[in-house]
Design a protein around this motif. Structure first.
Motif, mmCIF file in Angstrom:
data_model
loop_
_atom_site.group_PDB
_atom_site.id
_atom_site.type_symbol
_atom_site.label_atom_id
_atom_site.label_comp_id
_atom_site.label_asym_id
_atom_site.label_seq_id
_atom_site.Cartn_x
_atom_site.Cartn_y
_atom_site.Cartn_z
ATOM 1 N N ARG A 141 -21.631 15.955 -65.881
ATOM 2 C CA ARG A 141 -20.573 15.677 -64.922
ATOM 3 C C ARG A 141 -20.815 16.509 -63.667
ATOM 4 O O ARG A 141 -21.565 17.487 -63.678
ATOM 5 C CB ARG A 141 -19.219 15.998 -65.545
ATOM 6 N N PHE A 142 -20.158 16.108 -62.587
ATOM 7 C CA PHE A 142 -20.330 16.765 -61.299
ATOM 8 C C PHE A 142 -20.088 18.267 -61.414
ATOM 9 O O PHE A 142 -20.876 19.075 -60.930
ATOM 10 C CB PHE A 142 -19.380 16.144 -60.269
ATOM 11 N N GLY A 143 -19.012 18.652 -62.063
ATOM 12 C CA GLY A 143 -18.662 20.063 -62.187
ATOM 13 C C GLY A 143 -19.704 20.874 -62.928
ATOM 14 O O GLY A 143 -19.919 22.054 -62.619
ATOM 15 N N GLU A 144 -20.355 20.265 -63.906
ATOM 16 C CA GLU A 144 -21.408 20.963 -64.646
ATOM 17 C C GLU A 144 -22.605 21.254 -63.746
ATOM 18 O O GLU A 144 -23.168 22.342 -63.780
ATOM 19 C CB GLU A 144 -21.873 20.124 -65.836
ATOM 20 N N ILE A 145 -22.970 20.259 -62.952
ATOM 21 C CA ILE A 145 -24.093 20.444 -62.031
ATOM 22 C C ILE A 145 -23.723 21.486 -60.983
ATOM 23 O O ILE A 145 -24.497 22.397 -60.688
ATOM 24 C CB ILE A 145 -24.481 19.111 -61.353
ATOM 25 N N GLU A 146 -22.529 21.358 -60.431
ATOM 26 C CA GLU A 146 -22.064 22.271 -59.380
ATOM 27 C C GLU A 146 -22.028 23.715 -59.865
ATOM 28 O O GLU A 146 -22.417 24.629 -59.143
ATOM 29 C CB GLU A 146 -20.685 21.832 -58.899
ATOM 30 N N SER A 147 -21.582 23.927 -61.102
ATOM 31 C CA SER A 147 -21.488 25.301 -61.604
ATOM 32 C C SER A 147 -22.854 25.890 -61.953
ATOM 33 O O SER A 147 -22.993 27.110 -62.050
ATOM 34 C CB SER A 147 -20.563 25.367 -62.816
ATOM 35 N N SER A 148 -23.860 25.051 -62.110
ATOM 36 C CA SER A 148 -25.188 25.556 -62.464
ATOM 37 C C SER A 148 -26.048 25.874 -61.246
ATOM 38 O O SER A 148 -27.089 26.528 -61.385
ATOM 39 C CB SER A 148 -25.918 24.547 -63.351
ATOM 40 N N LEU A 149 -25.630 25.435 -60.065
ATOM 41 C CA LEU A 149 -26.420 25.640 -58.848
ATOM 42 C C LEU A 149 -25.556 26.270 -57.760
ATOM 43 O O LEU A 149 -24.394 25.903 -57.611
ATOM 44 C CB LEU A 149 -26.966 24.306 -58.328
ATOM 45 N N PRO A 150 -26.127 27.169 -56.968
ATOM 46 C CA PRO A 150 -25.354 27.767 -55.863
ATOM 47 C C PRO A 150 -25.346 26.854 -54.637
ATOM 48 O O PRO A 150 -25.864 27.176 -53.585
ATOM 49 C CB PRO A 150 -26.105 29.079 -55.601
#
Length: 117
Positions: free
Chosen positions: A35-44
């Motif tokens: 999900r978008f949030g998972e990707i967002e939290s894994s990358l700065p």
């Protein structure tokens, strides 16, 4: 073809994966659908830029965006066959970077101000 000419296909591929964060987004999605949030939290990376890159990758046929009719709506991103075909390229870059990029260069890459794309 003259040796000074770029192959248009190579140039196009470099334009696609050479954009800031695109390679890391693909790398993240190699782990499986997210999900978008998972990707967002894994990358700065900012949500706005992540959204922009995901749309570009979707338009290129590299990322699949699936909307699940649930409440609340769930959106999941995954790599298409075209995207998964980049795995060997991404893994080779990872191996190369482990051999040739120093820890200091890594720290400065993430602390430097973003370059316009």
């Amino acid at each position: 073809m003259k040796s000074t000419e770029l192959c248009p296909r190579l140039q196009k591929s470099m334009d696609i994966i050479g954009r800031r964060w695109t390679g890391l987004i693909i790398y993240q999605l190699l782990q499986g659908p997210q999900r978008f949030g998972e990707i967002e939290s894994s990358l700065p990376v900012s949500g706005r830029l992540l959204s922009e890159r995901l749309k570009e990758l979707e338009q290129e046929g590299i990322v699949l965006r699936e909307v699940f009719p649930e409440t609340p709506v769930r959106i999941q991103y995954s790599l298409t066959g075209k995207g998964r075909a980049l795995e060997s390229v991404i893994r080779d870059l990872q191996v190369w970077s482990e051999s040739w990029i120093t820890e200091e260069e890594c720290r400065s890459a993430f602390s430097a101000p973003p370059q316009p794309q």
